[in-house]
Design an enzyme around this catalytic site. Structure first.
Site, PDB file in Angstrom:
ATOM      1  N   TYR A 122       0.857  -1.185   0.000  1.00 28.26           N
ATOM      2  CA  TYR A 122       0.000   0.000   0.000  1.00 28.26           C
ATOM      3  C   TYR A 122       0.892   1.234   0.000  1.00 28.26           C
ATOM      4  O   TYR A 122       1.718   1.403   0.905  1.00 28.26           O
ATOM      5  CB  TYR A 122      -0.891  -0.039   1.239  1.00 28.26           C
ATOM      6  CG  TYR A 122      -1.748   1.181   1.463  1.00 28.26           C
ATOM      7  CD1 TYR A 122      -2.531   1.709   0.450  1.00 28.26           C
ATOM      8  CD2 TYR A 122      -1.799   1.790   2.717  1.00 28.26           C
ATOM      9  CE1 TYR A 122      -3.333   2.810   0.670  1.00 28.26           C
ATOM     10  CE2 TYR A 122      -2.602   2.886   2.954  1.00 28.26           C
ATOM     11  CZ  TYR A 122      -3.367   3.396   1.930  1.00 28.26           C
ATOM     12  OH  TYR A 122      -4.159   4.490   2.144  1.00 28.26           O
ATOM     13  N   GLY A 128       8.020  13.639   2.174  1.00 26.33           N
ATOM     14  CA  GLY A 128       7.667  14.920   2.778  1.00 26.33           C
ATOM     15  C   GLY A 128       6.227  15.004   3.232  1.00 26.33           C
ATOM     16  O   GLY A 128       5.762  16.057   3.671  1.00 26.33           O
ATOM     17  N   GLU A 362      -0.430   3.722  10.165  1.00 30.29           N
ATOM     18  CA  GLU A 362      -1.874   3.776   9.900  1.00 30.29           C
ATOM     19  C   GLU A 362      -2.497   5.053  10.485  1.00 30.29           C
ATOM     20  O   GLU A 362      -3.675   5.082  10.859  1.00 30.29           O
ATOM     21  CB  GLU A 362      -2.606   2.542  10.466  1.00 30.29           C
ATOM     22  CG  GLU A 362      -1.985   1.213  10.146  1.00 30.29           C
ATOM     23  CD  GLU A 362      -2.102   0.801   8.689  1.00 30.29           C
ATOM     24  OE1 GLU A 362      -2.014   1.689   7.822  1.00 30.29           O
ATOM     25  OE2 GLU A 362      -2.268  -0.384   8.411  1.00 30.29           O
ATOM     26  N   GLU A 366      -1.589  10.639  17.588  1.00 35.45           N
ATOM     27  CA  GLU A 366      -2.033  12.024  17.709  1.00 35.45           C
ATOM     28  C   GLU A 366      -3.134  12.336  16.684  1.00 35.45           C
ATOM     29  O   GLU A 366      -4.093  13.054  16.987  1.00 35.45           O
ATOM     30  CB  GLU A 366      -0.850  12.977  17.519  1.00 35.45           C
ATOM     31  CG  GLU A 366       0.166  12.959  18.663  1.00 35.45           C
ATOM     32  CD  GLU A 366       1.074  11.733  18.647  1.00 35.45           C
ATOM     33  OE1 GLU A 366       1.727  11.474  19.668  1.00 35.45           O
ATOM     34  OE2 GLU A 366       1.124  11.044  17.609  1.00 35.45           O
TER      35      GLU A 366
END
Length: 384
Positions: A122, A128, A362, A366
Site C-alpha cells: 500500500y 515529505g 496507519e 495524535e
C-alpha cells in the site's frame, strides 16, 4: 477472548492459533535477527485463506467479518507481530481492490492475492508527506489510455517483494479531491526501490522507498473514478487501524503470558516474584489494559461491519487506546523480566520494538486523537 465467540469462530481461531504456533512463533527471534521475510510462511497463510480475510468469495476471499478479522490478527501477532502486521497490510490492499474494483480488475488481481502467491503493498506515505496525506505530490498524468506516474513513496512494507502496489497519486488539483488510486504491477518498467531501511523493529519484513520514474500503466488500472483515491485510502485505513490494534493486543498478550510464567518461577529474597504485591498490581494493570483495548477493538469492528456512521471514529479510538496499551504492557513485561527481558533470546525486547511502531503507522496516535476530537466538536455544533 473476544465477545460472542460462536462455535464457528472458535474453530476458526483454533486453526489460526495452530498456524501461528507452528509457522510464526518458533522462528520469530531468528527472523528478527536475520531480517528474514518468510515467503513460505506467507504462502502457508494464504492457503488458510488469510490473504483475503474480508474479501468476497467470488474471487477467492474468505468473506469473514471485521469482528472475525481482529480475532485472527490477535492470534497471528501472538506468534510474530511483524508478520501479522504485514498480513494486515496485504489484506488492506486486497480489500481496496475487492471493494472498489471492477469484476475485470478483481479477476485479474484477487485470486493470487488471496492465496498470497502474489503479495500486495500500500503506497500512500511520501518522504515529505506523512499525516497530511491529502498533500501528497506523486503524480499520475494521463496520456491517452495510460497514466504516467512519477514520485516517491516512503516506508512501504513489502516493497521490492510485492507483485501488486496500490498507489495513491495526484491526477487532479490540490487537496483530497485530486487523488486517485491506481494499481501498479511490481514488474512495471520505471518502478524501482530504495535500500532496505534499518529499523528499530519490524525487521522480518522489508521496508523501502518505492520510486516511480515515468511508470506507465493503463487507465484501466485505476480503482473507481478519478478523485476517489483519498476516500478509498481513508476507508482502507479504518480496517487497517483495527487490525494493527489487534496486532498490538496479540503481541502484548504473548508478553503477558511469558511474564506470568516468569514471575512464578523467578525467586528474589527467598520468595517467588509472583508473591510481591507490586508485581501482582502490575500484572493486574496489564490485564485490565488488554481487556479494555479488546473491548474497544471489538466495538469498532462491529460498527465497521454494520456500516455505522461513527465507525471511523470508533476505529480511531480503538487504534489509539489498543496500540498505546499494547506497547505499555510489553514494556512492563520487559521491566518485570529484569535483565532477562533485555536479552534477545527471551523475545520480550523484540515485541517491545515491534509494537512501538504501531503507535505511528496507519495514522499516528495524535491523528487518532484529532479524529475523535473533531467528532466531539461536530456533535456539539449539531446540538446547538
Amino acid at each position: 477472548m473476544y465477545a460472542e465467540m460462536t462455535e464457528e469462530r472458535t474453530a476458526l481461531i483454533d486453526v489460526v492459533r495452530d498456524f501461528s504456533e507452528a509457522h510464526l512463533a518458533p522462528f520469530a527471534n531468528e527472523r528478527d535477527a536475520g531480517g528474514i521475510f518468510p515467503l513460505d510462511a506467507l504462502r502457508a497463510a494464504g492457503e488458510l485463506g488469510l490473504g483475503g480475510i474480508v474479501v468476497r468469495e467470488q474471487f477467492g476471499g474468505s468473506a469473514l467479518t471485521r469482528s472475525d478479522a481482529v480475532a485472527i490478527f490477535e492470534e497471528l501477532a501472538k506468534g510474530d507481530p511483524t508478520l501479522a502486521a504485514y498480513i494486515s497490510i496485504h489484506n488492506m490492499v486486497a480489500w481496496m481492490i475487492d471493494a472498489n474494483g471492477t469484476d475485470e480488475q478483481r479477476a485479474s488481481w484477487m485470486p493470487r492475492l488471496c492465496t498470497m502467491e502474489d503479495l500486495g503493498s500500500y503506497c500512500l506515505t511520501e518522504p515529505g508527506v506523512g499525516s497530511d496525506a491529502a498533500a501528497l505530490v506523486t503524480s499520475a498524468v494521463r496520456e491517452g489510455d495510460e497514466y504516467v506516474i512519477n514520485g516517491v513513496k516512503q516506508f512501504i512494507s513489502g516493497a521490492g517483494t510485492s507483485a501488486v502496489y496500490v498507489v495513491m497519486a495526484r491526477t487532479g488539483g490540490p487537496g483530497a479531491r485530486g487523488v486517485s488510486a491506481i494499481v501498479v504491477p511490481g514488474d512495471a518498467p520505471g518502478l524501482s526501490f530504495g535500500p532496505h531501511e534499518k529499523k528499530m523493529g519490524w525487521n522480518a519484513q522489508p521496508t523501502r522507498q518505492v520510486i516511480f520514474d515515468g511508470v506507465r500503466v493503463p487507465v484501466g488500472n485505476r480503482l473507481a473514478a478519478e478523485g476517489d483515491g483519498f476516500r478509498i485510502a481513508m476507508k482502507g485505513l479504518d480496517g487497517g487501524r483495527l487490525n494493527i490494534a489487534a496486532c498490538s493486543l496479540g503481541g502484548a498478550q504473548w508478553a503477558l503470558e511469558r511474564t506470568l510464567r516468569y514471575v512464578r518461577e523467578r525467586e528474589t529474597f527467598g520468595a517467588p516474584l509472583a508473591t510481591r504485591q507490586s508485581v501482582e498490581f502490575a500484572l493486574a494493570e496489564m490485564e485490565i489494559d488488554l481487556q479494555a483495548g479488546r473491548a474497544l477493538v471489538q466495538r469498532a469492528a462491529e460498527k465497521l461491519d454494520a456500516g455505522a456512521p461513527d465507525a471511523t471514529v470508533a476505529c480511531a479510538a480503538a487504534k489509539r487506546f489498543a496500540t498505546d496499551a499494547g506497547f505499555r504492557v510489553a514494556n512492563e513485561a520487559l521491566q518485570l523480566h529484569g535483565g532477562y527481558g533485555y536479552l534477545h533470546e527471551y523475545g520480550i525486547e523484540r515485541v517491545v520494538r515491534d509494537l512501538r511502531v504501531h503507535q505511528i503507522l496507519e495514522g499516528t496516535n495524535e491523528i487518532m486523537l484529532r479524529i475523535v476530537a473533531r467528532d466531539l466538536f461536530s456533535a456539539v455544533r449539531s446540538a446547538s
